[in-house]
Design an enzyme around this catalytic site. Structure first.
Site, short mmCIF file in Angstrom:
data_model
loop_
_atom_site.label_atom_id
_atom_site.label_comp_id
_atom_site.label_asym_id
_atom_site.label_seq_id
_atom_site.Cartn_x
_atom_site.Cartn_y
_atom_site.Cartn_z
N CYS A 119 33.82 42.08 43.39
CA CYS A 119 33.74 43.31 44.20
C CYS A 119 34.90 44.27 43.94
CB CYS A 119 33.67 42.97 45.69
SG CYS A 119 32.31 41.86 46.11
N HIS A 252 35.72 49.22 49.42
CA HIS A 252 34.59 48.35 49.12
C HIS A 252 33.77 48.15 50.39
CE1 HIS A 252 32.09 45.06 48.01
NE2 HIS A 252 32.79 44.15 48.68
N ASN A 282 26.30 45.16 50.93
CA ASN A 282 27.40 44.89 50.01
C ASN A 282 26.84 44.82 48.59
OD1 ASN A 282 29.44 43.77 48.44
ND2 ASN A 282 30.07 42.27 49.97
#
Length: 325
Positions: A119, A252, A282
């Site tokens: 990520c 993020h 996500n």
């Protein structure tokens, strides 16, 4: 040789199918997994996510995002010298997904490679591209984050499968006489690999180990809030940059609670935090460029704004990049 790099254009691409929390809970119920749309949204802020159909690939999404970023930057593919694609879910082991994008768009003059920091991948890739431009190795770079995390999901694991989605985002980075990218700070701690991983591998034509994503949600939450706040302050101090001069934070997009906690730690008003986790879920390395592109398209982030981009993910990896749009 220009001493800096700057973002010239952004682009994004999403799968065809948006899946609401209600649709997902019905799908999971058929597998014997109990949850609810309200439970998902309350704990994560996610309302929907986009999931790839079997005929949709990482490279297809990355290609679309790249072409849109090129259009926004008013550049042609053969003007690109460098393609860096951040992903943990490539089309295949090799060649790289970046090379597939290069072939699709016709960027015949570009070097191309993938980078894997989960990520944090996009901020890692942006830092590498900035460094290569400053070193004179490239003038125009495509930096892409693209993921198909739905293919790593164990749909019987409620703690992970409700969180993730698929998508791609891209920016064009160009050599510039003025920053641009003002500074970057990257970190990792391999001793924390156990809190977020996908440990399966191919050996002798078979999958060995657990092929699914596994996560200790509470441990990831604690680490994310701590390292993102500290990373921002470390970067600002190294640049003598004042927090009050920051226009937007693009973190993020993992969980809305993490985003609110980081904003609170930085004493940053929530209206200055770009939040898209509700519509995308996500999307790992794609989440930061997807959120950045959304804010640019909505005219929330404009030319001249100071923007902090942050990633945090498996490895454990994290980092911050401060840019002037």
């Amino acid at each position: 040789m220009s001493p800096y790099s700057a973002i010239l254009g952004t682009g994004a691409s999403l799968p065809r199918r948006a899946v609401s929390n209600q649709e997902l809970t019905e799908f999971l119920a058929a597998k014997g997994v109990e949850t609810s749309a309200e439970w998902i949204e309350t704990r994560t802020g996610i309302q929907q996510r986009y999931l790839c159909e079997p005929d949709e690939t990482n490279s297809q999404m990355a290609t679309k995002a790249a072409l849109r970023a090129l259009t926004a930057a008013s550049l042609l593919p053969d003007q690109i010298d460098l393609i860096i694609l951040a992903t943990s879910t490539p089309d295949q082991v090799f060649p790289s997904t970046a090379c597939a994008v290069q072939a699709e768009i016709g960027a015949k003059n570009a070097m191309a490679f993938d980078i894997q920091a989960v990520c944090s991948g996009f901020v890692y890739a942006l830092t590498v591209a900035d460094s290569m431009i400053r070193a004179g190795q490239a003038r125009n770079a495509l930096v892409i984050g693209s993921e198909v995390f739905s293919r790593l999901m164990d749909w019987h694991d409620r703690t992970t499968c409700v969180l993730f989605g698929d998508g791609a985002g891209a920016v064009v980075l160009q050599a510039s006489e003025a920053p641009g990218v003002m500074g970057c700070k990257l970190h990792s701690d391999g001793t924390l690999s156990g809190i977020l991983n996908a440990n399966g591998r191919i050996d002798g034509g078979k999958i060995v180990g657990d092929p699914f994503l596994r996560m200790d949600g509470q441990a990831v939450f604690r680490q994310a809030v701590s390292v993102l706040g500290n990373s921002a302050l470390e970067l600002f101090e190294s640049l003598s940059f004042k927090l009050e001069d920051l226009d937007f934070l693009v973190p993020h997009q993992a969980n809305v609670r993490i985003l609110h906690s980081v904003a609170k730690k930085l004493k940053l008003p929530e209206e200055r935090v770009v939040i898209t986790v509700g519509m995308h879920g996500n999307t790992s390395a794609a989440s930061v460029p997807l959120a950045l592109n959304h804010a640019v398209e909505q005219k929330q982030i404009k030319k001249g704004h100071n923007v902090l981009l942050q990633g945090v993910g498996g490895g454990f990896t994290w980092g911050s990049v401060l840019v002037r749009m």
